[in-house]
Design a protein around this motif. Structure first.
Motif, PDB file in Angstrom:
ATOM      1  N   ARG A   1       0.839  -1.212   0.000  1.00 16.85           N
ATOM      2  CA  ARG A   1       0.000   0.000   0.000  1.00 16.85           C
ATOM      3  C   ARG A   1       0.865   1.250   0.000  1.00 16.85           C
ATOM      4  O   ARG A   1       0.627   2.188  -0.773  1.00 16.85           O
ATOM      5  N   ASP A   2       1.889   1.271   0.847  1.00 19.56           N
ATOM      6  CA  ASP A   2       2.771   2.440   0.902  1.00 19.56           C
ATOM      7  C   ASP A   2       3.516   2.636  -0.417  1.00 19.56           C
ATOM      8  O   ASP A   2       3.695   3.768  -0.879  1.00 19.56           O
TER       9      ASP A   2
ATOM     10  N   LEU B   1       1.069   4.105  -2.955  1.00 18.25           N
ATOM     11  CA  LEU B   1       0.822   5.524  -2.683  1.00 18.25           C
ATOM     12  C   LEU B   1       2.042   6.365  -3.059  1.00 18.25           C
ATOM     13  O   LEU B   1       1.904   7.466  -3.606  1.00 18.25           O
TER      14      LEU B   1
ATOM     15  N   THR C   1       2.233   6.468  -6.992  1.00 23.99           N
ATOM     16  CA  THR C   1       1.167   7.294  -7.565  1.00 23.99           C
ATOM     17  C   THR C   1       1.357   8.766  -7.226  1.00 23.99           C
ATOM     18  O   THR C   1       1.225   9.645  -8.083  1.00 23.99           O
TER      19      THR C   1
ATOM     20  N   VAL D   1      -3.381  11.419  -3.599  1.00 24.30           N
ATOM     21  CA  VAL D   1      -3.500  10.232  -2.763  1.00 24.30           C
ATOM     22  C   VAL D   1      -2.971  10.574  -1.374  1.00 24.30           C
ATOM     23  O   VAL D   1      -2.194  11.528  -1.217  1.00 24.30           O
TER      24      VAL D   1
ATOM     25  N   PRO E   1       2.161   8.014   2.024  1.00 23.59           N
ATOM     26  CA  PRO E   1       2.443   6.662   2.535  1.00 23.59           C
ATOM     27  C   PRO E   1       2.784   6.704   4.013  1.00 23.59           C
ATOM     28  O   PRO E   1       3.294   7.702   4.533  1.00 23.59           O
TER      29      PRO E   1
END
Length: 259
Positions: free
Chosen positions: A9-10, A13, A16, A24, A27
């Motif tokens: 996930r980090d 993020l 992106t 977003v 992170p």
């Protein structure tokens, strides 16, 4: 210890938020494992930009916009969608490589100097080459699909530039955490995926060979840039990462134009 899910996930993020203008959340952490994974996700993270370019090509065809005009609108969409981040890197890299024979002076120019003549020439020439390639590509019936794929493929230079063994020119800066953080096996995997995407882009234009050759030439151009910067600057910087994207995209589009 962070879980694989939180690391992914980090990394997503980070990729992106850094490589696009898509908003977003920040992170939770940014370390070398997260940064390396973010570079591996780079071709996927720019899917929103790829979709935007495809939409521009489709709309340009619907309103009978001249292909050259459509090409420049595509480049405008990419510049806005990345905050012109990579163009800034290309300009600073060109200025640094031509500023002085002193490594320290060159790095200082890249860090703080305004865009100089070499940077302006580099941006104008590379943008012109991209526009020339795009002008030919958008004429094809499935040009919108090819453009979208090539935008994603052009980001393959980022994991290649950040693969372990490539030195960082300095210990600070945006690129310091990313450079050297990508495992070789990960870079190879992304390269293989890019090969498939480049082949699909070529197929959309009527020549798989053109897409594959374009990727080979783009990788060669990126490697040549990395070798030059490593010898001249003692390593690479975040600016060089941006330069690999724009140079790689130019080569891909020119090769696609031959399809």
């Amino acid at each position: 210890m962070s879980s694989p899910g939180s690391t992914l996930r980090d990394a997503w993020l980070l990729a992106t938020g850094t490589l696009t203008a898509v908003r977003v959340p920040p992170p939770g952490r940014v370390d070398r494992s997260v940064a390396g994974l973010a570079m591996l996700l780079a071709p996927l993270a720019v899917v929103p930009l790829a979709a935007a370019t495809a939409l521009v090509v489709v709309l340009g065809d619907l309103v009978d916009l001249p292909p050259l005009a459509t090409a420049y609108v595509v480049l405008l969409a990419l510049a806005l969608g990345t905050r012109a981040f990579h163009w800034d890197g290309l300009a600073d890299t060109a200025d640094g490589l031509t500023a002085s024979y002193s490594r320290e002076r060159s790095l200082e120019v890249m860090r703080t100097g305004p865009v100089g003549p070499a940077g302006v020439v580099a941006v104008v020439l590379v943008a012109g080459l991209q526009a020339a390639g795009l002008t030919a590509v958008v004429r094809h019936e499935h040009g919108w699909w090819a453009v979208a794929l090539l935008v994603c493929v052009s980001r393959v230079g980022l994991p290649l530039a950040c693969v372990r063994g490539v030195p960082a020119a300095r210990s600070d800066g945006l690129g310091a955490t990313h450079i050297g953080a990508v495992p070789v096996v990960g870079a190879v995997a992304v390269l293989l995926v890019a090969l498939v995407l480049a082949g699909l882009a070529g197929h959309a234009l009527g020549s798989v060979v053109a897409g594959v050759v374009g990727l080979v030439l783009a990788v060669a151009a990126v490697v040549a840039l990395l070798v030059r910067c490593s010898r001249r600057l003692g390593g690479i910087t975040g600016d060089v990462l941006g330069a690999t994207v724009e140079v790689g995209l130019a080569v891909l589009l020119l090769a696609a134009a031959t399809a």
